[in-house]
Design a protein around this motif. Structure first.
Motif, short mmCIF file in Angstrom:
data_model
loop_
_atom_site.label_atom_id
_atom_site.label_comp_id
_atom_site.label_asym_id
_atom_site.label_seq_id
_atom_site.Cartn_x
_atom_site.Cartn_y
_atom_site.Cartn_z
N GLY A 70 53.51 59.82 -25.01
CA GLY A 70 53.14 58.42 -25.17
C GLY A 70 54.10 57.58 -25.99
O GLY A 70 53.78 56.44 -26.32
N ILE A 71 55.26 58.11 -26.34
CA ILE A 71 56.23 57.30 -27.07
C ILE A 71 56.82 56.29 -26.09
O ILE A 71 57.27 56.67 -25.00
N PRO A 72 56.80 55.02 -26.42
CA PRO A 72 57.26 53.98 -25.49
C PRO A 72 58.73 54.18 -25.09
O PRO A 72 59.56 54.59 -25.92
N PRO A 73 59.04 53.90 -23.82
CA PRO A 73 60.41 54.09 -23.34
C PRO A 73 61.46 53.36 -24.17
O PRO A 73 62.55 53.89 -24.40
N ASN A 74 61.13 52.15 -24.66
CA ASN A 74 62.13 51.41 -25.44
C ASN A 74 62.48 52.14 -26.75
O ASN A 74 63.62 52.09 -27.21
N ILE A 75 61.54 52.87 -27.32
CA ILE A 75 61.81 53.64 -28.54
C ILE A 75 62.66 54.86 -28.20
O ILE A 75 63.65 55.15 -28.87
N VAL A 76 62.29 55.57 -27.12
CA VAL A 76 63.06 56.74 -26.69
C VAL A 76 64.49 56.31 -26.36
O VAL A 76 65.45 57.02 -26.70
N MET A 77 64.64 55.17 -25.73
CA MET A 77 65.98 54.66 -25.38
C MET A 77 66.82 54.44 -26.63
O MET A 77 68.02 54.74 -26.63
N LYS A 78 66.22 53.95 -27.69
CA LYS A 78 66.95 53.75 -28.94
C LYS A 78 67.40 55.08 -29.53
O LYS A 78 68.51 55.21 -30.04
N TRP A 79 66.53 56.09 -29.46
CA TRP A 79 66.86 57.40 -30.00
C TRP A 79 67.98 58.08 -29.21
O TRP A 79 68.81 58.77 -29.78
N THR A 80 67.95 57.90 -27.88
CA THR A 80 68.88 58.63 -27.03
C THR A 80 70.14 57.84 -26.68
O THR A 80 71.07 58.39 -26.09
N GLY A 81 70.15 56.57 -27.01
CA GLY A 81 71.34 55.77 -26.74
C GLY A 81 71.40 55.20 -25.33
O GLY A 81 72.43 54.68 -24.93
N HIS A 82 70.30 55.29 -24.58
CA HIS A 82 70.27 54.67 -23.26
C HIS A 82 70.28 53.15 -23.45
O HIS A 82 69.50 52.63 -24.24
N SER A 83 71.14 52.48 -22.72
CA SER A 83 71.27 51.05 -22.94
C SER A 83 70.47 50.20 -21.95
O SER A 83 70.26 49.02 -22.20
N ASP A 84 70.03 50.79 -20.85
CA ASP A 84 69.25 50.00 -19.91
C ASP A 84 68.09 50.80 -19.34
O ASP A 84 68.10 52.03 -19.32
N TYR A 85 67.11 50.07 -18.87
CA TYR A 85 65.90 50.67 -18.34
C TYR A 85 66.19 51.49 -17.08
O TYR A 85 65.54 52.49 -16.83
N LYS A 86 67.19 51.07 -16.32
CA LYS A 86 67.55 51.77 -15.08
C LYS A 86 67.90 53.24 -15.35
O LYS A 86 67.54 54.12 -14.57
N ALA A 87 68.57 53.50 -16.45
CA ALA A 87 68.93 54.87 -16.81
C ALA A 87 67.71 55.68 -17.24
O ALA A 87 67.69 56.91 -17.09
N MET A 88 66.71 55.02 -17.77
CA MET A 88 65.50 55.70 -18.24
C MET A 88 64.48 55.90 -17.11
O MET A 88 63.64 56.79 -17.17
N LYS A 89 64.58 55.14 -16.05
CA LYS A 89 63.61 55.16 -14.95
C LYS A 89 63.40 56.55 -14.35
O LYS A 89 62.24 56.93 -14.12
#
Length: 110
Positions: A70-89
């Protein structure tokens, strides 16, 4: 302490070599089939799972586990260095399919 570091510093290649060795020692040896195509020729190879593990495997696992909890994608993206939602999708899609599979167990009409 060498170079003022508490832990040793590994190259990516050395770390992946060590991870493979640890997984092999742990008995993570389920056969995994990899299918590729060279033109119209199908190539099937079978490898023990330990041979396919690397640091990126841990990164992917961390992302899916974090999203599953349940950790929000925007938080996980900050931790992992993903810069856009497309990479996290793709990771979000994996978690959504896991959730759908688990919810199907609640179908009491079957």
């Amino acid at each position: 302490m060498k170079n003022n570091r508490v832990l040793p510093q590994y190259t990516n290649q050395a770390m992946n070599r060590e991870l493979k060795q640890l997984c092999k020692m742990a008995g993570i040896d389920e056969p995994i089939r990899i299918t590729t195509y060279k033109g119209s020729i199908r190539l099937d190879e079978v490898h023990p799972k330990w041979a396919l593990v690397g640091s990126h495997t841990g990164r992917k696992t961390f992302i899916v586990q974090a999203l599953s909890r349940g950790i929000p994608p925007n938080i996980v993206m900050k931790w992992t260095g993903h810069s856009d939602y497309k990479a996290m999708k793709p990771y979000i899609d994996i978690v959504d399919s896991i959730k759908a599979s688990e919810m199907s167990k609640m179908n009491f009409l079957n």
